[in-house]
Design a protein around this motif. Sequence first.
Motif, PDB file in Angstrom:
ATOM      1  N   GLU A  36      45.312  35.115  36.105  1.00 24.69           N
ATOM      2  CA  GLU A  36      44.627  36.153  37.000  1.00 24.69           C
ATOM      3  C   GLU A  36      43.158  35.840  37.132  1.00 24.69           C
ATOM      4  OE1 GLU A  36      46.327  39.997  35.642  1.00 24.69           O
ATOM      5  OE2 GLU A  36      48.263  39.492  36.164  1.00 24.69           O
ATOM      6  N   VAL A  37      42.472  35.851  35.728  1.00 24.77           N
ATOM      7  CA  VAL A  37      41.169  35.647  35.456  1.00 24.77           C
ATOM      8  C   VAL A  37      40.626  34.478  36.297  1.00 24.77           C
ATOM      9  CG1 VAL A  37      39.177  35.193  33.961  1.00 24.77           C
ATOM     10  CG2 VAL A  37      40.914  37.000  33.496  1.00 24.77           C
ATOM     11  N   GLU A  38      41.620  33.383  36.073  1.00 22.49           N
ATOM     12  CA  GLU A  38      41.141  32.227  36.992  1.00 22.49           C
ATOM     13  C   GLU A  38      41.067  32.405  38.547  1.00 22.49           C
ATOM     14  OE1 GLU A  38      43.791  29.044  35.732  1.00 22.49           O
ATOM     15  OE2 GLU A  38      42.883  28.642  33.708  1.00 22.49           O
ATOM     16  N   ALA A  39      42.034  32.942  39.079  1.00 22.88           N
ATOM     17  CA  ALA A  39      41.875  33.217  40.420  1.00 22.88           C
ATOM     18  C   ALA A  39      41.049  34.267  40.870  1.00 22.88           C
ATOM     19  CB  ALA A  39      43.475  34.091  40.645  1.00 22.88           C
ATOM     20  N   GLU A  40      40.451  35.170  40.001  1.00 22.59           N
ATOM     21  CA  GLU A  40      39.551  36.030  40.236  1.00 22.59           C
ATOM     22  C   GLU A  40      38.221  35.206  40.348  1.00 22.59           C
ATOM     23  OE1 GLU A  40      39.636  39.246  37.507  1.00 22.59           O
ATOM     24  OE2 GLU A  40      41.315  40.058  38.212  1.00 22.59           O
ATOM     25  N   LEU A  41      38.051  34.394  39.403  1.00 24.00           N
ATOM     26  CA  LEU A  41      36.720  33.676  39.422  1.00 24.00           C
ATOM     27  C   LEU A  41      36.695  32.662  40.543  1.00 24.00           C
ATOM     28  CD1 LEU A  41      37.131  32.269  35.458  1.00 24.00           C
ATOM     29  CD2 LEU A  41      35.165  34.116  36.669  1.00 24.00           C
ATOM     30  N   ALA A  43      38.241  33.426  43.623  1.00 23.96           N
ATOM     31  CA  ALA A  43      37.807  34.036  44.803  1.00 23.96           C
ATOM     32  C   ALA A  43      36.304  34.532  44.572  1.00 23.96           C
ATOM     33  CB  ALA A  43      38.730  35.303  44.625  1.00 23.96           C
ATOM     34  N   SER A  44      35.867  34.883  43.407  1.00 27.65           N
ATOM     35  CA  SER A  44      34.252  35.308  43.439  1.00 27.65           C
ATOM     36  C   SER A  44      33.527  34.185  43.846  1.00 27.65           C
ATOM     37  CB  SER A  44      34.135  35.818  42.014  1.00 27.65           C
ATOM     38  OG  SER A  44      32.781  36.133  42.085  1.00 27.65           O
ATOM     39  N   SER A  76      28.680  30.811  39.384  1.00 27.88           N
ATOM     40  CA  SER A  76      29.948  30.651  39.812  1.00 27.88           C
ATOM     41  C   SER A  76      30.499  29.173  39.917  1.00 27.88           C
ATOM     42  CB  SER A  76      30.074  31.062  41.584  1.00 27.88           C
ATOM     43  OG  SER A  76      29.743  32.445  41.634  1.00 27.88           O
TER      44      SER A  76
END
Length: 93
Positions: A36-41, A43-44, A76
Motif C-alpha cells: 500500500e505504501v509503495e502504491a501511494e508513493l 501515485a504521489s 518523489s
Amino acid sequence: MNELPLRLLPWNSPEGKPCYLSTDDPGSRLSRMADEVEAELIASAGAVLAGAEAVLADMAAGEVAVRFALTRTTESLRDALRVAECRARCEAP
C-alpha cells in the motif's frame, strides 16, 4: 535449510537505516502495508510530476515555484527509485 529473501521495505527506521521484512507470506499484514505504501508513493509521484510540468509550462513561474517543484520532484524520484529497488529485490531469484 533455505534462507528466505529479505524484502526491502519502502521506509527507513527512525535512525534512517533501511528496513527489511523476513516472511514467506506475501499476504501478511506488513507485506500488505508495504504494498500500500509503495502504491501511494507511486501515485504521489504522478501528482508531483503533473504539478512540476505545470510549473515548467508557466513562463511567469518564479524561482520559488520552480525550486519548490524541483524539490518535490527530487523527493518523489527518490521514493520511486526506492519502490523500484524494493520490487526488484522481491523478484530476484
